[in-house]
Each structure stands twice: as C-alpha cells, then as structure tokens.
Scaffold this active site. Structure first.
Site, PDB file in Angstrom:
ATOM      1  CG  HIS A 140      -0.371   0.225   2.520  1.00  0.00           C
ATOM      2  ND1 HIS A 140      -0.164  -0.778   3.432  1.00  0.00           N
ATOM      3  CD2 HIS A 140       0.055   1.350   3.123  1.00  0.00           C
ATOM      4  CE1 HIS A 140       0.364  -0.283   4.535  1.00  0.00           C
ATOM      5  NE2 HIS A 140       0.509   1.017   4.364  1.00  0.00           N
ATOM      6  CG  ASP A 171       0.093  -4.160   2.845  1.00  0.00           C
ATOM      7  OD1 ASP A 171       0.489  -3.516   1.862  1.00  0.00           O
ATOM      8  OD2 ASP A 171      -0.361  -3.616   3.863  1.00  0.00           O
ATOM      9  CB  SER A 249       3.475   1.640   6.117  1.00  0.00           C
ATOM     10  OG  SER A 249       2.248   1.795   6.756  1.00  0.00           O
TER      11      SER A 249
END
Length: 532
Positions: A140, A171, A249
């Site tokens: 993402h 992911d 992230s």
C-alpha cells in the site's frame, strides 16, 4: 474437521465493530505518538570508559615521550582527523543503516469516472534493504505509483527506485535501485525465525514523515491468522504492543539479536485500545520473496477453492461431508491445526505455506468412507475482486448509460470507507458469498446515467447489475459491449436487477452517444482493454 458442503456465513460489520486501519500512509492515518530517536548500543567505547571517572585538567604529555609514541590522527569513516565518539555517545546498531525512507507519488484511477484519473498525491513510508540489492516495503506504500524514490539514513540524496513486484494479498512490495552509489556502505538485514509470545520486538521506521529514524519497542502479544486489510485476505500475523504510526509502514521489526522478524503494516485504531500494532511475519515475507524468485513475478497465495464452516455440532458431523486433514495434518472440529507447543491455528495457515500450482492431499469423510484427493492449488479469484492491481478501469458507454465492473475499490469509491454498510445489499451479498462460475465472469452494473433526451426516465438508475441483454445473459463487460456494438435490431433491451428493464431505440441511442461524450469531455465510449 470442517465441512466443504455448505458456505461459511459471514456477518456484516456494525458501526461499532473494531476495524483495522487499511493504510499507514502519512495522509490517511490517525496518529498516536512519535519518537524521533536513534537506537544505540548499551556499552560505551573502550576509549571513553578509560577516563570516565577522571576529574580536573588532564596532565600534559611531553612532546617526545620515550614511554609511548605519539598516535597519528584518528581515521573514522574513511576521514582523517575526525574525532572519535565522545563519552556517553554509543555506536549505532549496524542494521539501522539498512532502513530507508520511501517517497512515492501516487496517481489513482477514478473508478467512479473511469475515463479519468485522480489528482496525484505524495506519501512517505519506510523500507529496508535485503540481499540481492533489493528493498522491501508495504504494497500500500507504492499502490498506484507513478514514481518511487528511496533515501538512505543520514543521506540527503533521493534515488529513483524500480518496483519489481507488488503482493497485494500480503501487503508487501519489492523494489530495487539501479544506481550503484545507493548500495555503498549498506548491509542487508538478516531474517530471524518466527518469534514466540512475549519476545521483545523493535519497530524501526520514519513515522509522521520525520527525517530521523524512530524506534518503538514492545513484545509479541499474539500470533494468529489476521485480517490483512489492504489485501482483503487472512494470513499469519503478529500482534505487538509497540506503536506503529503513520509512515512506519514497510519498516522492519527486529528481535533482540538484530534479526528482522517482520514488517510493520497496520495498526488498530479504536478508542478502547492503545499501541496495538500488527507485523507481517517472516514466513509470509519469505513466501513472497521465494514466489518472486521462482516465477519472475508475484503469483499470489493459493487457496483451496471451497467455502467451509466449523463442525462442532455432532449432528452436523453425522450428516455432512467432512474434511479430515490437509497434507496429512489433522484438522480439528473448530477448523484449527497444531501450530507450536500449546498453540493452535486456523488450517488456512497450511494452505498459505504452499505455492500456486503446488499439489496437496485432502482427506475427506464421505458417506462413511474415507477418501483422499490429490488437488492442484490455484490462485484465488473472487467474483468481486478486492483489487484492481494498477489496471485502468474498464467501461462502456451507450446513450449516456455508463457500464462498468464491480470491485472492492469501486464500492469504496462510490460509498466510502463504510461501503459494507452503505452499498446495495445485493452487491454486498455477492461480495461476501458468491464465487465465479467461470474464469472471466464479472458483475456488470449501470454505474450512472449521463442525462440526455435519449434516456429520459432512467436518470435514477445507479449501481444496478445488468443481468441480460436482449434475453442473453451478460457474462462480463466485454461480452456486453460486443453484443451492443454488433446489434442492428430496432430496440436495445437491458434486463437489470430488481426486475427493471431499459429499452432504447438502437439507431437513436448510438447517434446520441457521440453528443453525450462531447458534452462530458469523454475521449472514448469504450475503454482500451475492451476494444477489438
């Protein structure tokens, strides 16, 4: 034991249900806290310790001391004359230098107006260097990318990166940099084993867009099959009590040996919970990397191809077909299998360890007989796909009727984050329970009607499925476009969900399409992927 004879029931989410945050980009996430600190060793350099208790002015050494010759200027990081570390400042842990900051420019498709793209925006996240001159980050973090750049710790240079693979389900994304300068002085991280409960973990990254590394520490509080929000899948995951903030992230999670045991990827945003973060563990990471190395691209995690439910009721066990084991591992009535000492885990974990195209042995109890089946595992395909995977959306326009296909991003574009509460109930039912009957089956809907004289009375049709055209079932959007374009009879007739009918005169409908496209600045009545 689990049944393969009935579909698993899933409840719709209520507004008070705890949900995982789908992203941790700088733009979209809520923020708990930020710590811009550097991790350091716990021991000071020997040269600093030697004089740590000395007070007062040091004695001068004679210019020509016979006891000890004069030392040459120190050499630190290849530079002569740079002072050694001072007292109280410790050496940085080497693996920190493998953590990089990821800069991405995104240009998302406009799924509600599929002939357009949205305004581009920028985000920052984290990543880390692994062997083979490659960098791992979250999928993402680079979704719908137009440009990706990487910056090393302590550097002021951004290096253009190439995206090698994007694994939406897990992911994870794999990047590389062609500039040799980027790889100078950087050692790849080493992967460790899956940690145990209460093992210490340290999450490293660049949250809140900061320019210095942030470190948050905690312990592993849970290991189970988690819902991967971005991938709309369920895979093995770690729950930790270390904060994972916006920008974290893609950053690594280290154990106390300095080995990478996971990738930070999502956190729990809830008023009753604090500092609950989730980490992609090494088994999932290694599966992604080996999948790419085997096939030259990411093919995804396989699935069994069935819907199942628990078999805890004894009467149900007597009446239904039962899956007893997967690859010789017995499956319990609640759908779990042995995991580690004192732990059990959902049997989907066993499936996730396989690769697309692998074979698996399934033992089934049917009509009081035990049968074994050798099946070939394939990549999961859903009737309403969870991702568009960077592809421009498909559309077809006739007489102002905009036809397109339904996907989870499309529902999110139309109804927002609460699409599971706001979208039409029949579309949600297909999303949760329907499986495709053929590889190319799609849900085709009238997205909207661009108002014109030709379509008077149809203006209120929105996101309604097209069931048939002139009595022929609509299999997918391309078949619908071909049928309409090659149709020469007097009337076009579309059968819609809820027993609605749309009838248009063929000649005037096709003539009106040109003017409608001009009015709305639409370059083509059909997307490139549908053109013959």
């Amino acid at each position: 034991m689990v049944s393969d004879g009935k579909r698993k029931k899933r409840d719709r989410k209520s507004k008070t249900q705890t949900t995982l945050d789908p992203t941790s980009s700088t733009i979209n996430d809520e923020v708990f806290s930020v710590n811009n600190v550097e991790i350091v060793n716990s021991t000071a350099p020997t040269s600093a310790k030697k004089h740590e208790n000395r007070r007062g002015r040091p004695k001068k050494r004679p210019k020509h001391s016979p006891e000890k010759p004069e030392k040459p200027p120190p050499i630190v990081n290849g530079e002569i004359g740079v002072a050694p570390p001072v007292e109280g400042v410790n050496r940085v842990v080497p693996e920190m230098d493998a953590v990089v900051k990821v800069f991405c420019v995104h240009t998302e498709p406009n799924l509600s107006l599929p002939w357009q793209r949205k305004r581009q925006y920028s985000s920052s996240s984290s990543g880390f260097v692994i062997c083979g001159r490659r960098v791992l980050t979250n999928a993402h973090s680079v979704e719908h990318y137009t440009q990706v750049k990487l910056k090393k710790r302590g550097s002021d240079t951004k290096y253009l990166a190439t995206v090698l693979a994007i694994g939406t389900e897990c992911d994870i994304a794999l990047l590389t940099v062609n500039d040799d300068e980027f790889w100078e002085g950087v050692s790849p991280v080493e992967f460790g084993e899956l940690p145990a409960l209460q093992d210490a973990v340290t999450v490293v990254g660049y949250p809140i867009g900061g320019d210095t590394i942030s470190v948050t520490s905690g312990v592993v509080s849970r290991i189970e099959i988690l819902s991967y929000v971005h991938g709309s899948t369920e895979l093995l995951g770690l729950q930790i009590d270390a904060a994972i903030n916006s920008g974290n992230s893609g950053g690594p999670a280290f154990n106390d040996k300095g080995e990478c045991v996971g990738i930070a990827f999502q956190s729990l945003k809830h008023e009753d919970a604090e500092n609950i973060g989730y980490v992609i563990p090494t088994p999932v990471i290694k599966h992604f990397i080996q999948d790419y190395e085997r096939n030259g691209s990411y093919t995804g995690f396989p699935f069994l191809g069935i819907e199942w439910q628990k078999m805890e009721n004894p009467d149900m066990r007597m009446a239904m077909d039962i899956i007893l084991s997967f690859d010789r591992v017995d499956i319990a009535n609640d759908g779990t299998v042995p995991f580690r000492h004192g732990e059990r885990i959902g049997f989907s974990y066993l499936i996730s360890q396989k690769y697309t195209g692998d074979n698996a042995v399934i033992k089934v109890l049917r009509n009081s007989m035990t049968l074994e089946f050798d099946i070939k595992l394939s990549t999961q395909r859903r009737l309403i796909p969870p991702h568009v995977k960077g592809k421009p959306p498909s559309y077809y326009i006739i007489a102002g009727f905009v036809f397109t296909t339904v996907s989870v991003p499309y529902l999110r574009s139309e109804y927002g984050k609460e699409y599971e509460l706001e979208a039409p109930i029949k579309l949600l039912d297909k999303l949760l329970h329907s499986m495709p009957q053929s590889p190319d089956e799609q849900i085709v809907v009238v997205s909207q009607v661009l108002v014109a004289d030709i379509n008077i009375g149809y203006e209120d049709i929105v996101n309604t499925q097209v069931v048939a055209f002139n009595g022929k079932p609509v299999k997918n959007l391309k078949s619908l476009a071909n049928m309409v374009e090659n149709f020469d009879d007097e009337f076009l007739k579309f059968d819609l969900e809820y027993d609605q009918i749309v009838v248009l005169r063929t000649k005037t409908a096709k003539e009106a399409t040109v003017d409608i496209l001009t009015t709305h600045g639409i370059p083509s009545a059909i997307s490139d992927d549908l053109k013959p």
